[in-house]
Scaffold this motif. Structure first.
Motif, mmCIF file in Angstrom:
data_model
loop_
_atom_site.group_PDB
_atom_site.id
_atom_site.type_symbol
_atom_site.label_atom_id
_atom_site.label_comp_id
_atom_site.label_asym_id
_atom_site.label_seq_id
_atom_site.Cartn_x
_atom_site.Cartn_y
_atom_site.Cartn_z
ATOM 1 N N GLN A 83 24.742 -18.849 -39.228
ATOM 2 C CA GLN A 83 24.759 -18.710 -37.774
ATOM 3 C C GLN A 83 26.146 -18.901 -37.172
ATOM 4 O O GLN A 83 26.311 -18.797 -35.955
ATOM 5 N N VAL A 84 27.156 -19.204 -37.997
ATOM 6 C CA VAL A 84 28.549 -19.252 -37.542
ATOM 7 C C VAL A 84 29.421 -18.480 -38.528
ATOM 8 O O VAL A 84 28.990 -18.158 -39.637
ATOM 9 N N ASP A 105 30.407 -24.576 -42.799
ATOM 10 C CA ASP A 105 30.682 -24.566 -41.362
ATOM 11 C C ASP A 105 31.947 -23.755 -41.109
ATOM 12 O O ASP A 105 32.681 -23.424 -42.048
ATOM 13 N N ASN A 314 27.496 -13.188 -37.215
ATOM 14 C CA ASN A 314 26.452 -14.106 -36.757
ATOM 15 C C ASN A 314 25.888 -13.564 -35.452
ATOM 16 O O ASN A 314 26.372 -12.557 -34.932
ATOM 17 N N LYS A 334 24.246 -17.524 -31.510
ATOM 18 C CA LYS A 334 25.248 -18.093 -32.407
ATOM 19 C C LYS A 334 25.103 -19.610 -32.483
ATOM 20 O O LYS A 334 24.939 -20.284 -31.471
ATOM 21 N N GLY A 335 25.160 -20.142 -33.702
ATOM 22 C CA GLY A 335 25.060 -21.577 -33.897
ATOM 23 C C GLY A 335 23.647 -22.089 -34.045
ATOM 24 O O GLY A 335 23.439 -23.249 -34.401
ATOM 25 N N TYR A 336 22.651 -21.215 -33.793
ATOM 26 C CA TYR A 336 21.249 -21.625 -33.843
ATOM 27 C C TYR A 336 20.554 -21.077 -35.084
ATOM 28 O O TYR A 336 20.903 -20.008 -35.603
ATOM 29 N N TYR A 410 22.851 -24.967 -43.226
ATOM 30 C CA TYR A 410 23.818 -25.289 -42.181
ATOM 31 C C TYR A 410 23.579 -26.734 -41.746
ATOM 32 O O TYR A 410 22.919 -26.994 -40.740
ATOM 33 N N GLY A 414 26.043 -27.013 -34.258
ATOM 34 C CA GLY A 414 26.774 -25.882 -33.717
ATOM 35 C C GLY A 414 27.382 -26.227 -32.366
ATOM 36 O O GLY A 414 26.777 -26.964 -31.578
ATOM 37 N N GLN A 416 27.382 -24.486 -30.036
ATOM 38 C CA GLN A 416 26.537 -23.806 -29.060
ATOM 39 C C GLN A 416 25.196 -24.503 -28.847
ATOM 40 O O GLN A 416 24.359 -24.041 -28.082
#
Length: 534
Positions: A83-84, A105, A314, A334-336, A410, A414, A416
């Motif tokens: 997601q990143v 990450d 992502n 993004k980030g989720y 992950y 994030g 986000q």
């Protein structure tokens, strides 16, 4: 004995049919020695699954990317490997899931006790992670280079710095790729990029990267090449020209501006509307740059022998960064860990395959590009390297592939708003394990693509089976996990959430409407785009 004339004619007729059939039936692989196909991989940064016209956006205009889909093959359930960005890009290059290569990450993110300095007041401390892609891996560009291809990279790298640059992973030429993940100088020259010479003041970064790719193709049209055009767009800071902003501002206003553009998520406000005219302009510039590359392939006579891939690293940014887009009906961004953070455009054009406009909904993932492209080029596969990918050629030929697990690891927070998680998808089922409280969520994506209803309690056997398969894989690859922060303060966390959540939402709503107003003026020269020297 001499055959009668009519027997000779019949024999010649059937012989000609046989020879024609043999010639028509020749595959690309049997012609490899004569001219192996070129490969062009195009990667967009932070592009949402529904940010293209071909993936159902009614606001953004992407005719050139859409052309790749209409002339090629579209996977409607294509996934990034994280997601990143950095982990996802490392997976594209290595053919390995994130727990396997260790870059879990984005490179530069804090971990361990250093994470506290981010002042996000979280319950867990994220683990340490690899800060570069291990050079012991044989990457996709190395596999092509070692089998006779000229290799080229332009744009965003962010998979390591010195000792782990594009040149260290199989690319003969690198333009603009280094350890930083965002365009430090913005999208208009000067770029402030040590691997990219500045152009005329105001030159567009996406167009420049496309031009560099075109020049490479012109200089290597007589031999097979593997080129990766990796845009910094559409990563923040989002920037565009006044002309493009006005076009999309007018389009949003004409469609009717929604009263509210954001909805509160668990941590941050989440954008609900595709009505950001600056982001739309940035996306259009990238699309125009891609159009130039496609036109050049035509003009150089290379289009019929060049495989093209288009994808993202992502999901689109709905919270954090520049709050750029909406991925609805997919959840998150993004980030989720949800579909909005993992699903991306996934397009492939193979000129000699009869695939124009075809679509497939089999779950596929970016680690699949490595074996697929080797397979299409008729090169030797390296199963020990691209161990978490499979060739998608059978799907493109109308066949099926064996159901397999897709795995994401992950164990970080994030920027986000996403939480530390591990995820597995197999068939229609998707299991998410949350490390903060060790709870699990299970979704049947065939019925609930928006991931609104957790059905773990009603499907415990399926959930527990997926859980075991997920953690067997993580154990096999010595995955690292977050740990409890003994200094965690619930009071400090709640104050932080109010500041970045409810209070931030008010500010974001004001900025959204300001961007859609006639007198919007970001600065005195639109981020330098008006500095072009005639």
């Amino acid at each position: 004995m001499k055959l009668p004339h009519y027997y000779t004619l019949i024999f010649s007729f059937f012989l000609s049919i046989f020879l024609f059939s043999c010639k028509a039936g020749l595959t690309k692989e049997t012609n490899q020695e004569e001219k192996r196909p070129n490969v062009l991989v195009i990667i967009a940064d932070d592009l949402g699954a529904h940010d293209l016209s071909t993936t159902n956006s009614k606001y953004y205009e992407t005719p050139n990317i859409d052309r790749i889909a209409s002339e090629g093959f579209q996977f409607d359930q294509g996934y990034a490997s994280c997601q990143v960005c950095s982990p996802s890009r490392a997976s594209i290059m290595s053919g390995k899931f994130t727990a396997n290569h260790g870059v879990t990450d984005w490179i530069g993110a804090a971990s361990g006790e250093r994470w506290r300095k981010a002042n996000q007041f979280t319950k867990l401390l994220p683990p340490e992670y690899e800060h570069k892609l291990d050079t012991s891996f044989v990457t996709m560009p190395e596999a092509f280079r070692d089998q006779g291809y000229e290799t080229f990279f332009a744009g965003k790298w962010h998979v390591g710095g010195e000792g782990s640059s594009p040149e260290d992973h199989g690319f003969n030429t690198n333009i603009g790729g280094y350890d930083v993940g965002s365009p430090h100088g913005g999208y208009f020259s000067p770029y402030n990029n040590p691997k990219l010479k500045d152009g005329p003041q105001g030159e567009n970064l996406s167009m420049r990267l496309a031009d560099e790719t075109i020049q490479f193709m012109k200089g290597n049209k007589e031999k097979p090449f593997f080129a990766c055009l990796s845009f910094y767009a559409v990563h923040s800071p989002i920037q565009t020209t006044e002309e493009k902003w006005k076009k999309y501002k007018d389009k949003a206003v004409e469609a009717g501006v929604a009263k509210e553009g954001y909805k509160m998520g668990e941590v941050l406000p989440m954008r609900q509307q595709q009505d950001n005219p600056v982001y739309a302009g940035l996306l259009e510039s990238m699309d125009e740059a891609i159009g130039n590359v496609l036109s050049s392939l035509d003009e150089l006579g290379l289009a019929d022998n060049t495989i093209i891939v288009f994808t993202g690293d992502n999901g689109g940014v709905v919270s954090g960064d520049s709050w750029s887009t909406s991925n609805l009906p997919l959840r998150g961004g993004k980030g989720y860990q949800y579909e909005g953070g993992l699903r991306v455009p996934f397009l492939m054009k193979v000129p000699w395959m009869n695939q124009k406009g075809k679509k497939n909904d089999t779950p596929v993932i970016s680690t699949d590009f490595y074996p697929t492209l080797l397979d299409l080029a008729g090169l030797d596969l390296l199963p020990k390297e691209h161990s978490d990918g499979v060739s998608l050629v059978p799907l493109m030929e109308g066949k099926e592939i064996e159901e397999r697990p897709l795995i994401w690891h992950y164990p970080h927070y994030g920027n986000q708003g996403g939480k530390p998680v591990s995820v597995i998808r197999k068939g229609n089922w998707k299991l998410i394990h949350f490390y903060e409280d060790a709870h699990d969520e299970l979704y049947d994506l065939s019925k609930d693509e928006g991931e609104q209803t957790n059905v773990f309690a009603a499907n415990k056997v399926i959930g527990e089976t997926l859980y075991k398969e997920l953690f067997d894989y993580l154990k096999e690859h010595n995955a690292k996990y977050p740990t409890v922060d003994p200094e965690y303060s619930e009071e400090a966390a709640q104050k932080y959430l109010k500041r970045v959540g409810v209070d931030r939402k008010v500010i974001l709503e004001e900025k959204r409407l300001e961007m859609l107003s006639d007198d919007f003026d970001p600065n005195n020269n639109w981020w330098g785009s008006q500095r072009i020297i005639d």
